[in-house]
Motif scaffolding. Sequence first.
Motif, short mmCIF file in Angstrom:
data_model
loop_
_atom_site.label_atom_id
_atom_site.label_comp_id
_atom_site.label_asym_id
_atom_site.label_seq_id
_atom_site.Cartn_x
_atom_site.Cartn_y
_atom_site.Cartn_z
N ARG A 1 0.94 -1.13 -0.13
CA ARG A 1 -0.09 0.02 0.06
C ARG A 1 0.70 1.14 -0.04
N ASP A 2 1.84 1.36 0.71
CA ASP A 2 2.77 2.61 0.82
C ASP A 2 3.32 2.69 -0.66
N PHE A 3 3.35 1.82 -1.61
CA PHE A 3 3.89 2.09 -2.81
C PHE A 3 3.04 3.23 -3.47
N TYR A 4 1.81 3.28 -3.25
CA TYR A 4 0.89 4.21 -4.00
C TYR A 4 0.03 5.08 -2.99
N LEU B 1 -7.18 0.85 -6.06
CA LEU B 1 -6.13 0.04 -5.96
C LEU B 1 -6.15 -0.80 -4.97
N ASP B 2 -6.60 -0.47 -3.61
CA ASP B 2 -6.98 -1.10 -2.43
C ASP B 2 -7.74 -2.34 -2.86
N LEU B 3 -8.79 -2.11 -3.54
CA LEU B 3 -9.76 -3.35 -3.81
C LEU B 3 -9.45 -4.03 -4.96
N GLY B 4 -8.10 -3.67 -5.71
CA GLY B 4 -7.37 -4.67 -6.66
C GLY B 4 -8.32 -4.28 -8.14
N LEU B 5 -8.71 -3.30 -8.30
CA LEU B 5 -9.22 -2.92 -9.56
C LEU B 5 -8.19 -2.53 -10.58
N THR C 1 -18.08 5.41 0.26
CA THR C 1 -16.67 5.39 1.09
C THR C 1 -15.76 5.80 0.00
N TYR C 2 -15.07 6.58 0.30
CA TYR C 2 -13.89 7.35 -0.47
C TYR C 2 -12.52 7.17 0.21
N THR C 3 -11.53 6.73 -0.48
CA THR C 3 -10.03 6.72 0.40
C THR C 3 -9.56 7.86 -0.47
N ASN C 4 -8.85 8.85 0.64
CA ASN C 4 -7.82 9.99 -0.17
C ASN C 4 -6.46 9.60 -0.56
N THR C 5 -5.64 10.48 -1.03
CA THR C 5 -4.31 10.16 -1.45
C THR C 5 -3.74 9.63 -0.27
N GLU C 6 -4.04 9.95 0.95
CA GLU C 6 -3.17 9.29 2.08
C GLU C 6 -3.41 7.80 2.40
N GLY C 7 -4.50 7.38 1.81
CA GLY C 7 -5.13 6.11 2.11
C GLY C 7 -6.14 6.24 3.30
N MET D 1 -16.25 -5.57 1.77
CA MET D 1 -15.00 -4.46 1.35
C MET D 1 -14.28 -4.58 2.30
N ALA D 2 -14.49 -4.76 3.64
CA ALA D 2 -13.46 -4.84 4.49
C ALA D 2 -12.85 -6.23 4.51
N GLN D 3 -13.57 -7.30 3.87
CA GLN D 3 -12.96 -8.54 3.82
C GLN D 3 -12.04 -8.29 2.47
N ALA D 4 -12.44 -7.88 1.52
CA ALA D 4 -11.47 -7.45 0.22
C ALA D 4 -10.33 -6.82 0.63
N SER D 5 -10.27 -5.62 1.45
CA SER D 5 -9.18 -5.05 1.80
C SER D 5 -9.51 -4.65 3.30
N PRO D 6 -8.66 -4.90 4.23
CA PRO D 6 -8.85 -4.69 5.50
C PRO D 6 -9.09 -3.16 5.91
N VAL D 7 -8.22 -2.43 5.24
CA VAL D 7 -8.28 -1.08 5.30
C VAL D 7 -9.90 -0.37 5.45
N PHE D 8 -10.68 -0.96 4.78
CA PHE D 8 -12.13 -0.44 4.88
C PHE D 8 -12.66 -0.94 6.20
N GLY D 9 -12.22 -1.66 6.84
CA GLY D 9 -12.71 -2.11 8.12
C GLY D 9 -12.11 -1.22 9.39
N GLN D 10 -11.08 -0.48 9.03
CA GLN D 10 -10.33 0.60 9.83
C GLN D 10 -11.20 1.60 10.03
N VAL D 11 -11.33 2.24 11.17
CA VAL D 11 -12.01 3.62 11.38
C VAL D 11 -10.97 4.76 11.25
N GLU D 12 -9.90 4.40 12.11
CA GLU D 12 -8.94 5.53 12.03
C GLU D 12 -7.76 5.25 11.13
N TRP D 13 -7.17 6.53 10.51
CA TRP D 13 -5.97 6.37 9.59
C TRP D 13 -4.87 6.88 10.53
#
Lengths: 688, 216
Positions: A349-352, A494-498, A566-572, A617-629
Amino acid sequence: MVKVTVDGISVEVAPGSSALQACEAAGKEIPRFCYHERLSVAGNCRMCLVEVSGGRKPVASCGFPVNDGMQIFTDTEVVRRARRAVMEFLLINHPLDCPICDQGGECDLQDQAFGYGADHSRYRENKRAVTDKYLGPLVKTVMTRCIQCTRCIRFSTEIAGVPELGGISRGENLEITNYVEKALTSELSGNLIDICPVGALTSQPYAFTARSWELKRTDSIDVCDAVGTNIVMHARGASVLRIVPRINDEVNEEWLSDKGRFVVDGFRRRRLDRPWIRVDGRLQPASWQDAFATIATRLKGVPGERIGAIAGDMCDAESMLALKDLMEALGSANIDCRQDGAKYDTSRRDFYTFNTGITGIEEADALLIVGSVPRQEAPVLNARIRKRYLAAGRGGFPIAMIGAPNADPTYAAEVLGEGPDTLAALAAGKLPFADVLAKAKKPMIIVGHGALTRPDGQAIARACWDLAAQVGAITPEWHGFNVLHTAASRVAGLDLGLVPGPKGRDVAGMLRGGVDVLWLLGADEFPTDQIAPETFVVYQGHHGDAGAARADVILPGTLYAEKPGTYTNTEGRVQEAFRAVMPPGDAREDWRILRAFSEVVGHKLPYDTLEALRARMAQASPVFGQVEWSRHGTSDTTAPQAGKVAVSNAPFRPVITNYYLTHAVCRASPTMETCSGVYVHPAIEAAE
Amino acid sequence: MSVQSDAPQGVEPTHFAFDEESERQIAAILAKYPPERKASGTLPLLYVVQDQMGRTTGSAWVPRVAMDVVAARLEVAPIRVYEVATFYFMFNTKPIGRYHLQVCTTTSCWLRGSDDVTAACKAATGISNFGETSKDGLFTLTEVECLGACANAPVLQVDNDYYEDLDGPRTHELIEALRRGERPPAGSTTGRMDSAPAGGRKVLVDDAAPKPQGQG
């Protein structure tokens, strides 16, 4: 810490705090006009007067430093009378036009006159009148209402970094103006409307549209860029009437880019509000059943590898996952969320992502920007860079850019060169800035899409990573490798593998006959004219733009204001937006369209509710299950894959040529069209 | 209500550049400030502009293009120069006549006859109100606040020179002299030295007066 007593309440505040901050810490409301916590202190409105122990007269609390044992009184007769007097002076020249003023109902002057002012006016002379100023198509001015708090001057000088506003003349003749009747050249000019405490600067497109108390407020996320600015949609009935920023110190503080704010009048224009089917070369209105049936018929017998899907830049994560699941069910690995052809190593993830984080910018002590123009690509993030630049003082935050030689970034940045050869020279230590980076304790490198969308994008990302590792920017405590995205949907995609699966085709591969059936999910920013004529195109989206024009079947989808997403910004950073209004006509939430269609083709997707989809979604990418960044470092400095294309030495090109017309919604917005005419193509406008 | 605005259409020059004389002055001015603080040169540079305009065009004013040139030279935003130039009345943001007649009408001068000076200025130039320029373009009459020459009231400032102890007829003469292209010596028009008492010394007239004792 300094101990202060406010009206008998004892509080501790940091040394150097102002009396006003101490009062706020004690929970006391101090009226103010000129003071703004994100701007420098001016101290010219005098509304924040309080009494201080040992003082003979009231002091302006915004500019009065606390000292130990100080006693502050905010509710004495002296203070009340002082506020009343200040209010009376401010109102001397202020017109009594609240009934026709757009600020009415959300006006600091109105509220504070009500709360702290006298009940009548004693002034019998003529009031002063001031000619209105031209500040561009976005900010409307009624300068007679101005109380000269100078917030706008300080905002444009300090935050926006375009010192174009000033106060000319003096005394009673003082006027706030840019003196030259030119549009403000800032992508943040809309914020002037918010910081103006009176009705002097109001929104031009929103003029006389609604009263603030009529509006329903819904929290949302801006998708015009990848910053993930927190916004509030103000809606009345079926329409969103305006967008204002929401405070989030971690992301946008309280600013919003002009595009994110004024795109709103594109929401109801050029909308796709019913399904369409192309019959004999012409699009005909159709029912959902017919549209689905047409696609299902066309899909019959088409092998999975001849089907493809492209997700656009404004998609929510939910619909992208549904699209991916549908494509997998249809046996296709041809899926891509990178319309611009950007290349990333998505294995980590930290590559993008923008790993330093937006707040991290404020700790950085050196910055290299490669192939990016943050001012255009992420104006709010650019303001954060400028904030750091100002806070660090002269030379405290050296910034260098590779590419974009003519852009004014609003801070002093050394342009090292225009292409990857400069990056190589930097890595080899041949440029003085290499030394700066090496000596910095928390260096940052931002890679933009001017670099990543090139054929050699991955190799450049690799070179930047290597440089970051080399200068010590990647440690367990600090991650200085940053990708600045321009598409709001990209990181989630990218997190979801599109991205194309094994043997799958990317966007370029799907064009020119690479697939027989192409599903576009709000995708308009790629060369649609390169889709082969025999390819069957399904366009699912909200605006009639490039994608819809080429479509064989149009499925009306929803805008970000019309769906929970749900939207993920450039920070993730994963953020949630809520539905502000219902979609027009027959348009439906995008994931529901995909879910419904999956049933027609016999591959029913395994979710019927938003909750079930989000669980998936949380299953596909655990980041969607996390509340805090949270900000992170990494001890793993393994570099991303460099890709197969070797680095060429062509100069970096900016990805945004017209800031105001980057996506389908702003192309439907008359305001954005006007801005484009004023700011980007003034010559064309003048010629007309 | 006066409204600040640019010079009337067509008057604003399209171009401004410092001439050699100005460049010499600027070099001397900027040498006084550290390079990163050269914004401090705003005021003196605006004077340089105004003097050059007076020297080259006969009208000592500061056009906006010149403010832009000053801003570029000092590496500050143009608006910062506009703010300064419009704040101080000493800078003329509109064209003026060849001679700038600035009558002080504050208390001391007013008590000592500034009304006569004003009337003489108007009569001699044909100007009817403050702020106007005479038809021949030679004179602009401005009302100013205290010039700090109260001991020599009433005072008329012509461009940068003070003419003091005026009355109506002497004001008239002064303006006629200016019209002829002469520049009478600045200072008191009654012949007294600076602010010395009118009519000669009033104290220490006795030559036998004791010399001051010690270092006083």
